[in-house]
Design a protein around this motif. Sequence first.
Motif, PDB file in Angstrom:
ATOM      1  N   ARG A  49      -8.822  -7.438  -1.795  1.00  0.00           N
ATOM      2  CA  ARG A  49      -8.751  -6.000  -1.515  1.00  0.00           C
ATOM      3  C   ARG A  49      -7.319  -5.646  -1.112  1.00  0.00           C
ATOM      4  NH1 ARG A  49     -12.206  -5.999  -4.264  1.00  0.00           N
ATOM      5  NH2 ARG A  49     -14.392  -5.394  -3.990  1.00  0.00           N
ATOM      6  N   PRO A  50      -6.434  -5.496  -2.087  1.00  0.00           N
ATOM      7  CA  PRO A  50      -5.041  -5.162  -1.791  1.00  0.00           C
ATOM      8  C   PRO A  50      -4.919  -3.731  -1.276  1.00  0.00           C
ATOM      9  CG  PRO A  50      -5.434  -5.030  -4.140  1.00  0.00           C
ATOM     10  CD  PRO A  50      -6.698  -5.581  -3.541  1.00  0.00           C
ATOM     11  N   ARG A  51      -3.804  -3.469  -0.678  1.00  0.00           N
ATOM     12  CA  ARG A  51      -3.493  -2.090  -0.264  1.00  0.00           C
ATOM     13  C   ARG A  51      -3.236  -1.265  -1.514  1.00  0.00           C
ATOM     14  NH1 ARG A  51       2.288  -0.579   2.439  1.00  0.00           N
ATOM     15  NH2 ARG A  51       2.135   1.717   2.303  1.00  0.00           N
ATOM     16  N   LEU A  52      -3.938  -0.145  -1.660  1.00  0.00           N
ATOM     17  CA  LEU A  52      -3.787   0.724  -2.828  1.00  0.00           C
ATOM     18  C   LEU A  52      -2.899   1.912  -2.461  1.00  0.00           C
ATOM     19  CD1 LEU A  52      -7.465   0.755  -4.188  1.00  0.00           C
ATOM     20  CD2 LEU A  52      -5.562  -0.710  -4.880  1.00  0.00           C
ATOM     21  N   VAL A  53      -1.827   2.073  -3.208  1.00  0.00           N
ATOM     22  CA  VAL A  53      -0.865   3.154  -2.970  1.00  0.00           C
ATOM     23  C   VAL A  53      -0.850   4.071  -4.184  1.00  0.00           C
ATOM     24  CG1 VAL A  53       1.543   3.723  -2.486  1.00  0.00           C
ATOM     25  CG2 VAL A  53       0.541   1.611  -1.574  1.00  0.00           C
ATOM     26  N   ALA A  54      -1.017   5.366  -3.968  1.00  0.00           N
ATOM     27  CA  ALA A  54      -1.026   6.327  -5.076  1.00  0.00           C
ATOM     28  C   ALA A  54       0.384   6.489  -5.647  1.00  0.00           C
ATOM     29  CB  ALA A  54      -1.563   7.668  -4.604  1.00  0.00           C
ATOM     30  N   LEU A  55       0.495   6.369  -6.960  1.00  0.00           N
ATOM     31  CA  LEU A  55       1.777   6.576  -7.648  1.00  0.00           C
ATOM     32  C   LEU A  55       1.480   7.390  -8.900  1.00  0.00           C
ATOM     33  CD1 LEU A  55       4.847   5.730  -7.713  1.00  0.00           C
ATOM     34  CD2 LEU A  55       4.138   4.008  -9.385  1.00  0.00           C
ATOM     35  N   HIS A  56       1.710   8.690  -8.815  1.00  0.00           N
ATOM     36  CA  HIS A  56       1.386   9.572  -9.941  1.00  0.00           C
ATOM     37  C   HIS A  56       2.532  10.529 -10.222  1.00  0.00           C
ATOM     38  CE1 HIS A  56       0.505  12.326  -6.656  1.00  0.00           C
ATOM     39  NE2 HIS A  56      -0.426  11.503  -6.207  1.00  0.00           N
ATOM     40  N   ASP A  57       2.339  11.401 -11.193  1.00  0.00           N
ATOM     41  CA  ASP A  57       3.415  12.287 -11.642  1.00  0.00           C
ATOM     42  C   ASP A  57       3.970  13.166 -10.525  1.00  0.00           C
ATOM     43  OD1 ASP A  57       3.267  11.331 -14.208  1.00  0.00           O
ATOM     44  OD2 ASP A  57       1.860  12.864 -14.890  1.00  0.00           O
ATOM     45  N   HIS A  58       3.141  13.499  -9.546  1.00  0.00           N
ATOM     46  CA  HIS A  58       3.561  14.454  -8.514  1.00  0.00           C
ATOM     47  C   HIS A  58       4.289  13.802  -7.338  1.00  0.00           C
ATOM     48  CE1 HIS A  58       1.311  17.483 -10.670  1.00  0.00           C
ATOM     49  NE2 HIS A  58       0.222  16.751 -10.603  1.00  0.00           N
ATOM     50  N   ASN A  59       4.196  12.473  -7.198  1.00  0.00           N
ATOM     51  CA  ASN A  59       4.851  11.860  -6.038  1.00  0.00           C
ATOM     52  C   ASN A  59       5.759  10.681  -6.384  1.00  0.00           C
ATOM     53  OD1 ASN A  59       3.192   9.683  -6.584  1.00  0.00           O
ATOM     54  ND2 ASN A  59       2.201   9.626  -4.581  1.00  0.00           N
ATOM     55  N   GLU A  60       5.880  10.357  -7.685  1.00  0.00           N
ATOM     56  CA  GLU A  60       6.583   9.137  -8.058  1.00  0.00           C
ATOM     57  C   GLU A  60       8.041   9.123  -7.614  1.00  0.00           C
ATOM     58  OE1 GLU A  60       7.610   6.313 -11.916  1.00  0.00           O
ATOM     59  OE2 GLU A  60       6.469   8.150 -12.205  1.00  0.00           O
ATOM     60  N   LYS A  61       8.749  10.218  -7.805  1.00  0.00           N
ATOM     61  CA  LYS A  61      10.169  10.232  -7.442  1.00  0.00           C
ATOM     62  C   LYS A  61      10.370  10.007  -5.949  1.00  0.00           C
ATOM     63  CE  LYS A  61      11.849  13.042 -11.277  1.00  0.00           C
ATOM     64  NZ  LYS A  61      12.564  14.282 -11.691  1.00  0.00           N
ATOM     65  N   GLU A  62       9.474  10.577  -5.124  1.00  0.00           N
ATOM     66  CA  GLU A  62       9.591  10.418  -3.678  1.00  0.00           C
ATOM     67  C   GLU A  62       9.147   9.022  -3.239  1.00  0.00           C
ATOM     68  OE1 GLU A  62       8.041  12.952  -5.183  1.00  0.00           O
ATOM     69  OE2 GLU A  62       9.632  14.446  -4.887  1.00  0.00           O
ATOM     70  N   ARG A  63       8.134   8.459  -3.899  1.00  0.00           N
ATOM     71  CA  ARG A  63       7.567   7.190  -3.463  1.00  0.00           C
ATOM     72  C   ARG A  63       8.289   5.982  -4.061  1.00  0.00           C
ATOM     73  NH1 ARG A  63       1.495   7.434  -2.069  1.00  0.00           N
ATOM     74  NH2 ARG A  63       2.572   8.476  -0.360  1.00  0.00           N
ATOM     75  N   ALA A  64       9.053   6.197  -5.117  1.00  0.00           N
ATOM     76  CA  ALA A  64       9.706   5.070  -5.796  1.00  0.00           C
ATOM     77  C   ALA A  64      10.571   4.252  -4.837  1.00  0.00           C
ATOM     78  CB  ALA A  64      10.542   5.582  -6.958  1.00  0.00           C
ATOM     79  N   GLY A  65      11.370   4.914  -4.026  1.00  0.00           N
ATOM     80  CA  GLY A  65      12.252   4.208  -3.100  1.00  0.00           C
ATOM     81  C   GLY A  65      11.493   3.334  -2.121  1.00  0.00           C
ATOM     82  N   GLN A  66      10.373   3.853  -1.612  1.00  0.00           N
ATOM     83  CA  GLN A  66       9.560   3.087  -0.663  1.00  0.00           C
ATOM     84  C   GLN A  66       9.007   1.823  -1.317  1.00  0.00           C
ATOM     85  OE1 GLN A  66       6.511   5.763   0.722  1.00  0.00           O
ATOM     86  NE2 GLN A  66       7.969   7.430   1.080  1.00  0.00           N
ATOM     87  N   LEU A  67       8.521   1.966  -2.549  1.00  0.00           N
ATOM     88  CA  LEU A  67       7.934   0.827  -3.240  1.00  0.00           C
ATOM     89  C   LEU A  67       8.991  -0.209  -3.615  1.00  0.00           C
ATOM     90  CD1 LEU A  67       5.346   2.681  -5.505  1.00  0.00           C
ATOM     91  CD2 LEU A  67       4.856   1.207  -3.539  1.00  0.00           C
ATOM     92  N   VAL A  68      10.186   0.264  -3.953  1.00  0.00           N
ATOM     93  CA  VAL A  68      11.269  -0.670  -4.275  1.00  0.00           C
ATOM     94  C   VAL A  68      11.621  -1.506  -3.049  1.00  0.00           C
ATOM     95  CG1 VAL A  68      13.732  -0.832  -4.812  1.00  0.00           C
ATOM     96  CG2 VAL A  68      12.245   0.646  -6.175  1.00  0.00           C
ATOM     97  N   GLU A  69      11.717  -0.877  -1.895  1.00  0.00           N
ATOM     98  CA  GLU A  69      12.017  -1.613  -0.668  1.00  0.00           C
ATOM     99  C   GLU A  69      10.897  -2.593  -0.341  1.00  0.00           C
ATOM    100  OE1 GLU A  69      14.908  -1.682   0.962  1.00  0.00           O
ATOM    101  OE2 GLU A  69      15.513  -0.477  -0.772  1.00  0.00           O
ATOM    102  N   LEU A  70       9.665  -2.177  -0.590  1.00  0.00           N
ATOM    103  CA  LEU A  70       8.521  -3.056  -0.348  1.00  0.00           C
ATOM    104  C   LEU A  70       8.568  -4.265  -1.289  1.00  0.00           C
ATOM    105  CD1 LEU A  70       6.028  -3.056   1.495  1.00  0.00           C
ATOM    106  CD2 LEU A  70       4.753  -1.960  -0.340  1.00  0.00           C
ATOM    107  N   ALA A  71       9.043  -4.019  -2.528  1.00  0.00           N
ATOM    108  CA  ALA A  71       9.099  -5.095  -3.528  1.00  0.00           C
ATOM    109  C   ALA A  71      10.194  -6.105  -3.235  1.00  0.00           C
ATOM    110  CB  ALA A  71       9.305  -4.489  -4.916  1.00  0.00           C
ATOM    111  N   ARG A  72      11.075  -5.824  -2.288  1.00  0.00           N
ATOM    112  CA  ARG A  72      12.073  -6.814  -1.889  1.00  0.00           C
ATOM    113  C   ARG A  72      11.419  -7.962  -1.125  1.00  0.00           C
ATOM    114  NH1 ARG A  72      17.252  -4.955  -2.619  1.00  0.00           N
ATOM    115  NH2 ARG A  72      17.574  -2.693  -2.689  1.00  0.00           N
ATOM    116  N   GLU A  73      10.257  -7.691  -0.524  1.00  0.00           N
ATOM    117  CA  GLU A  73       9.594  -8.668   0.339  1.00  0.00           C
ATOM    118  C   GLU A  73       8.338  -9.261  -0.288  1.00  0.00           C
ATOM    119  OE1 GLU A  73       8.756  -6.515   3.854  1.00  0.00           O
ATOM    120  OE2 GLU A  73      10.864  -6.139   4.355  1.00  0.00           O
TER     121      GLU A  73
END
Length: 272
Positions: A49-73
């Motif tokens: 049961r992984p953490r599910l994060v919404a990534l859609h057309d309306h929030n992708e530009k704002e959320r991309a940075g957060q997910l990139v930082e998360l993907a460093r770890e």
Amino acid sequence: MIILAATPIGNLGDATRRLVEALETVTVVAAEDTRTAARLLQALGVANRPRLVALHDHNEKERAGQLVELARERDVLVVSDAGMPTVSDPGYSLVAAAAAAGVAVTALPGPSAVLTALAVSGLPTDRFAFEGFLPRKPAERAQALSALAAEPRTLVFFEAPSRIAQTLDDMAHAFGADRAAAVCRELTKLHEQVRRGPLGELAAWAAQGVRGEIVVVVAGAAPRRVPFGDAVTQVLELTRSGERLKDAAAEVAEATGHSRRELYQAALAVKN
């Protein structure tokens, strides 16, 4: 890293082993619709049961940075509702941000409505262009189709069932009612259907109502036959603009239907 994962476009049996393994191990899944992702996990029998994060057309530009930082770890798995993320689905902005930040991006290949429709269409597959969804507004749609009327490559479109009849009618007007096409609906599902024929006939058929997820594949425009002398002139004009003679001859040959070799030799004789 960022992991783009293709999900089934209809038939759950098309889920790859790599997709299931990734879903069983990752701690974060970025999903176009978290409810759809949750149902996929359940349908595939994934206990994780992984953490599910919404990534859609309306929030992708704002959320991309957060997910990139998360993907460093840790690994971040990205899924759309069906098919491959970024292909007419969310994911492009995230991948661009990851590339700019030096974060690795990979993909788990799998089902693709574009390639499936192209393969079963019966139309040329050696060269094609994916156009996604056409504009909804009639004037903008007509303009987009007009710009594609002379495109020699096979064209692939997505369309909603509520607009398919009007779109096919618009295509018949822009490309010609005799242009060959295929309407592919409910691909990989129980009621899969591929309807092939001239655009005019397909538009008349669709007017009765069509349901389901739809991909339209349209044959490219036939080469325009122009006089050989005019074609040679076109080659020479391209070379004067800086293009290599070989490339110019190939370009004009594709557009006119004349032999590339004959155009090259004729233009070379003129230049000499």
